[in-house]
Design an enzyme around this catalytic site. Structure first.
Site, PDB file in Angstrom:
ATOM      1  N   HIS A 131      69.708  13.567  46.922  1.00 14.94           N
ATOM      2  CA  HIS A 131      68.790  13.306  48.038  1.00 14.94           C
ATOM      3  C   HIS A 131      68.851  11.837  48.443  1.00 14.94           C
ATOM      4  CE1 HIS A 131      64.781  13.368  50.126  1.00 14.94           C
ATOM      5  NE2 HIS A 131      64.775  12.115  49.688  1.00 14.94           N
ATOM      6  N   GLU A 132      68.849  10.940  47.476  1.00 14.35           N
ATOM      7  CA  GLU A 132      68.898   9.510  47.798  1.00 14.35           C
ATOM      8  C   GLU A 132      70.231   9.137  48.448  1.00 14.35           C
ATOM      9  OE1 GLU A 132      66.273   7.914  47.827  1.00 14.35           O
ATOM     10  OE2 GLU A 132      65.115   9.415  46.730  1.00 14.35           O
ATOM     11  N   HIS A 135      70.224   9.837  52.101  1.00 23.34           N
ATOM     12  CA  HIS A 135      69.665   8.738  52.894  1.00 23.34           C
ATOM     13  C   HIS A 135      70.728   7.676  53.168  1.00 23.34           C
ATOM     14  CE1 HIS A 135      65.547   9.948  53.174  1.00 23.34           C
ATOM     15  NE2 HIS A 135      65.326   9.933  51.860  1.00 23.34           N
ATOM     16  N   GLU A 200      62.812  12.854  55.466  1.00 26.36           N
ATOM     17  CA  GLU A 200      62.783  13.454  54.133  1.00 26.36           C
ATOM     18  C   GLU A 200      63.281  14.895  54.162  1.00 26.36           C
ATOM     19  OE1 GLU A 200      62.214  11.936  51.209  1.00 26.36           O
ATOM     20  OE2 GLU A 200      62.152  10.143  52.438  1.00 26.36           O
TER      21      GLU A 200
END
Length: 338
Positions: A131-132, A135, A200
């Site tokens: 997930h990071e 980004h 998100e």
């Protein structure tokens, strides 16, 4: 290019807000001073905001020698995402959480707390770090980090309002100055929240594709959200403008998917990930193998490679590389620091 365009629009908006606060405090002179300060902050934020945020949390950089398993997991995930290897940091903090920062993928960093390393399974941790990296891939880290810096500065500027309340150039008077002290940080926060929540959801989706298993992240989000309500993050409480950078809101008081939440409701995110897993078909299974107590429980199996991350080039929803680790190691479990 879209990421840089969004960043430019945000910087323009935050600069205008900064100038507005300056005008309300000191008239045209205050506006010009605020404009000069905003320009300097924009330049500083672009080049150094990631370093500022990492210092706020006393993040410690690690490598293949000091944190071999965690570092190799990030390396595999970065390869899956077709990204350069980011810098990897560990934050001494009991609350499980993580964030990414950096002005572009070539200068990115990912950070995880000791709490998340100790409480999640290897698969769940892979989902979080994917997930990071999502980004990073979408250049979200620049806009998120600069927003944190600018919003914090606007809040700080507004806190000085009472000192200027008696200025002849201030058209607001004392009552107006007090209202501005409340509304200016609120306006900055609303900008922060608006850009964070939709981002998100998208990072959840892309992160699930990077690690290949939506349910890994879904399971992790539930654990992190529950722990974040019980375990305070004092560094985040001192720097609330950075809250939107974390995968789960680190501040106490988040209750619902509302206008004033920096993150979507965890239940909504988990539901979307479960729908995504169902759509990807077979092979989704449980997010965490039975009996796994933590990310390094049972010790690493040399035959499993660097973790449960699918190899680069594998298709989302395919087999979990190294996921079973049957037999395990008979030796003591190793921690995330090697």
């Amino acid at each position: 290019m879209a990421g840089y365009f969004r960043t430019a629009i945000l910087l323009a908006g935050m600069t205008a807000l900064f100038m507005g606060v300056g005008y309300l405090l000191g008239g045209s002179g205050g506006m010009m001073i605020a404009f000069a300060v905003a320009l300097a902050m924009n330049a500083f934020s672009y080049w150094n905001s990631d370093k500022v945020v990492l210092r706020m949390y006393n993040a410690r950089e690690v490598d293949a020698r000091t944190a071999p398993e965690f570092y190799s997991m990030i390396r595999d995930l970065a390869a899956n995402a077709d990204l350069p290897m980011p810098k990897v940091y560990i934050i001494e903090n009991p609350q499980p959480n993580a964030f990414a920062t950096g002005r572009n993928p070539q200068n990115a960093a990912v950070a995880a707390t000791t709490g998340i390393l100790q409480s999640l399974s290897r698969e769940e941790l892979a989902g979080v770090m994917a997930h990071e990296l999502a980004h990073v891939k979408h250049h979200d880290t620049l806009i998120m980090t600069i927003t944190a810096t600018m919003a914090g500065a606007i809040s700080m500027l507004a806190n000085f309002a009472l000192f200027f309340g008696g200025s002849r150039n201030n058209p607001l008077g004392l009552v107006g100055t007090i209202l501005m002290m409340i509304l200016a940080p609120l306006a900055a926060m609303l900008v922060q929240m608006a850009i964070s929540r939709s981002r998100e959801y998208e990072a959840d989706r892309i992160g699930a594709e990077i690690c290949g298993q939506p349910l890994w992240l879904a399971s992790a989000l539930g654990k992190i959200a529950g722990a974040a309500k019980r375990i305070p993050n004092q560094a985040a409480e001192r720097n609330p403008a950075t809250a939107h950078m974390f995968i789960i809101n680190p501040l106490h008081g988040e209750r619902m998917d509302s206008l004033f939440s920096t993150h979507p409701a965890t239940e909504n995110r988990v539901a979307r990930l479960r729908e995504m897993a169902a759509g990807m078909g077979a092979g989704m299974g449980a997010a965490t193998p039975a009996g796994r107590s933590g990310p390094w429980g049972g010790g690493p199996d040399p035959s499993a490679g660097s973790g449960s991350v699918p190899p680069a080039g594998s298709r989302p929803g395919g087999s979990r590389s190294g996921g079973s680790r049957s037999g395990g190691s008979s030796g003591p479990a190793r921690g995330p620091w090697g």
